[in-house]
Write a protein that holds these residues in place. Structure first.
Motif, short mmCIF file in Angstrom:
data_model
loop_
_atom_site.label_atom_id
_atom_site.label_comp_id
_atom_site.label_asym_id
_atom_site.label_seq_id
_atom_site.Cartn_x
_atom_site.Cartn_y
_atom_site.Cartn_z
N PHE A 49 10.38 -10.33 -0.75
CA PHE A 49 9.25 -10.16 -1.65
C PHE A 49 8.59 -11.52 -1.81
CE2 PHE A 49 7.44 -11.04 -5.78
CZ PHE A 49 6.38 -10.16 -5.75
N GLY A 50 7.27 -11.54 -1.87
CA GLY A 50 6.61 -12.80 -2.12
C GLY A 50 5.11 -12.70 -2.05
N CYS A 51 4.49 -13.87 -1.99
CA CYS A 51 3.04 -13.96 -1.92
C CYS A 51 2.64 -14.83 -0.73
CB CYS A 51 2.47 -14.52 -3.22
SG CYS A 51 3.14 -16.12 -3.70
N PRO A 52 2.87 -14.33 0.47
CA PRO A 52 2.42 -15.09 1.64
C PRO A 52 0.90 -14.99 1.76
CG PRO A 52 3.28 -12.98 2.32
CD PRO A 52 3.51 -13.09 0.84
N ALA A 53 0.26 -16.09 2.09
CA ALA A 53 -1.20 -16.04 2.26
C ALA A 53 -1.51 -15.11 3.42
CB ALA A 53 -1.72 -17.44 2.54
N PRO A 54 -2.52 -14.32 3.37
CA PRO A 54 -3.56 -14.20 2.35
C PRO A 54 -3.28 -13.11 1.32
CG PRO A 54 -4.22 -12.92 4.24
CD PRO A 54 -2.86 -13.51 4.55
N HIS A 55 -2.08 -12.51 1.32
CA HIS A 55 -1.77 -11.42 0.40
C HIS A 55 -1.37 -11.94 -0.96
CE1 HIS A 55 -1.99 -9.01 3.95
NE2 HIS A 55 -1.03 -9.72 4.51
N LYS A 56 -1.74 -11.23 -2.00
CA LYS A 56 -1.35 -11.62 -3.35
C LYS A 56 0.12 -11.31 -3.59
CE LYS A 56 -2.79 -13.37 -7.22
NZ LYS A 56 -2.88 -14.79 -7.31
N ALA A 57 0.59 -10.16 -3.15
CA ALA A 57 2.00 -9.80 -3.28
C ALA A 57 2.35 -8.86 -2.14
CB ALA A 57 2.27 -9.13 -4.62
N ALA A 58 3.58 -8.98 -1.64
CA ALA A 58 3.99 -8.12 -0.55
C ALA A 58 5.51 -7.98 -0.51
CB ALA A 58 3.51 -8.68 0.79
N GLN A 69 7.37 3.32 14.65
CA GLN A 69 6.41 4.41 14.47
C GLN A 69 5.01 3.87 14.69
OE1 GLN A 69 6.87 6.50 10.77
NE2 GLN A 69 8.99 7.04 11.18
N PHE A 70 4.15 4.69 15.26
CA PHE A 70 2.81 4.24 15.58
C PHE A 70 1.78 4.67 14.55
CE2 PHE A 70 5.17 4.27 19.54
CZ PHE A 70 5.00 2.96 19.93
N GLU A 71 2.16 5.51 13.60
CA GLU A 71 1.26 5.85 12.51
C GLU A 71 1.13 4.62 11.60
OE1 GLU A 71 4.05 7.97 13.02
OE2 GLU A 71 2.86 9.18 14.37
N PRO A 72 0.07 4.54 10.82
CA PRO A 72 -0.10 3.35 9.97
C PRO A 72 0.89 3.28 8.80
CG PRO A 72 -1.95 4.87 9.70
CD PRO A 72 -1.10 5.40 10.80
N ALA A 73 1.45 4.42 8.39
CA ALA A 73 2.34 4.42 7.22
C ALA A 73 3.44 5.45 7.40
CB ALA A 73 1.55 4.72 5.96
N THR A 89 4.93 5.51 -0.17
CA THR A 89 4.37 5.34 1.17
C THR A 89 4.28 3.85 1.44
OG1 THR A 89 3.09 7.37 0.97
CG2 THR A 89 2.39 5.80 2.65
N TRP A 90 4.90 3.42 2.54
CA TRP A 90 4.89 2.02 2.95
C TRP A 90 4.18 1.93 4.30
CZ3 TRP A 90 8.74 -2.10 1.40
CH2 TRP A 90 9.22 -1.89 0.11
N GLN A 91 3.57 0.79 4.58
CA GLN A 91 2.90 0.58 5.86
C GLN A 91 3.92 0.24 6.94
OE1 GLN A 91 0.21 -2.63 4.90
NE2 GLN A 91 -1.44 -1.21 4.44
N ASN A 92 3.72 0.77 8.13
CA ASN A 92 4.56 0.41 9.27
C ASN A 92 4.14 -0.95 9.79
OD1 ASN A 92 6.30 2.67 9.61
ND2 ASN A 92 4.54 3.85 10.31
N LEU A 93 5.12 -1.76 10.16
CA LEU A 93 4.86 -3.07 10.74
C LEU A 93 5.04 -2.97 12.25
CD1 LEU A 93 6.93 -5.24 8.24
CD2 LEU A 93 4.48 -4.71 8.15
N LYS A 94 4.32 -3.77 12.98
CA LYS A 94 4.43 -3.75 14.44
C LYS A 94 5.83 -4.10 14.91
CE LYS A 94 -0.41 -4.80 15.08
NZ LYS A 94 -1.40 -5.80 15.45
N SER A 95 6.57 -4.85 14.09
CA SER A 95 7.93 -5.26 14.45
C SER A 95 8.95 -4.16 14.24
CB SER A 95 8.32 -6.47 13.61
OG SER A 95 8.35 -6.10 12.24
N GLY A 99 6.19 -2.40 5.13
CA GLY A 99 5.66 -3.31 4.14
C GLY A 99 4.92 -2.59 3.03
N LEU A 100 4.86 -3.23 1.88
CA LEU A 100 4.15 -2.73 0.72
C LEU A 100 3.39 -3.92 0.14
CD1 LEU A 100 3.88 -0.26 -1.28
CD2 LEU A 100 5.76 -1.30 -2.56
N LYS A 101 2.09 -3.75 -0.13
CA LYS A 101 1.27 -4.88 -0.60
C LYS A 101 0.61 -4.58 -1.94
CE LYS A 101 -1.11 -5.11 3.38
NZ LYS A 101 -2.12 -5.57 4.33
N GLY A 102 0.09 -5.63 -2.55
CA GLY A 102 -0.75 -5.51 -3.73
C GLY A 102 -0.02 -5.14 -5.00
N ASP A 103 -0.73 -4.39 -5.86
CA ASP A 103 -0.19 -4.03 -7.18
C ASP A 103 1.12 -3.26 -7.09
OD1 ASP A 103 -2.31 -5.28 -8.41
OD2 ASP A 103 -3.47 -3.44 -8.70
#
Length: 149
Positions: A49-58, A69-73, A89-95, A99-103
């Motif tokens: 968990f953290g705030c890597p640039a450019p995201h506020k929180a992730a 998975q090739f779907e976005p989430a 619902t979490w976003q799929n990462l290419k790796s 991931g989950l971002k924002g609020d």
């Protein structure tokens, strides 16, 4: 994102079920503060968990256990301590991670900060249990550095 890459490489050598730790730095391009609270659990799962640039929180969860998975989430179930499991619902990462971002990431961080024992995550490939030993302090510091308190 440089901080995440360097930190993931550093956590790869750590033993399973280690306590959470904090890594902080600043973005070399903007001097914006960056902070990551992280742990590595069984089966090479890394939770960050953290705030890597450019995201506020992730939040990032990475593991070879996740199917690519090739779907976005993807739909996941999450449980903090003894609370009832909740669907998210979490976003799929290419790796191959998620991931989950924002609020939503900030809200989850505050829940984990207040928790005592475990974080359970399941994307359908079986539950992953992460110890919250030391999470409260590491996440509280990350939230403060990221000005998300």
């Amino acid at each position: 994102m440089l901080l995440i890459g360097a930190t993931l490489a550093a956590t790869a050598a750590r033993a399973d079920n280690t306590a959470w730790m904090l890594h902080s730095d600043s973005d070399p391009m903007t001097d914006a503060p960056e902070a990551l609270a992280m742990t590595e659990g069984d089966a090479g799962v890394s939770a960050i968990f953290g705030c890597p640039a450019p995201h506020k929180a992730a939040w990032l969860l990475t593991s070879s256990k996740f199917d690519l998975q090739f779907e976005p989430a993807r739909s996941v179930r999450l449980r903090v301590d003894s609370s009832p499991p909740e669907a998210m619902t979490w976003q799929n990462l290419k790796s191959g991670g998620v991931g989950l971002k924002g609020d939503e990431a900030t809200k989850l961080a505050k829940r984990v900060e207040a928790a005592r024992t475990r974080l359970v995550f399941d994307d359908g490939s079986g539950p992953i249990v992460l110890s919250l030993e030391g999470a409260s302090g590491a996440i509280a510091k990350a939230l403060s550095i990221c000005q998300l308190k």
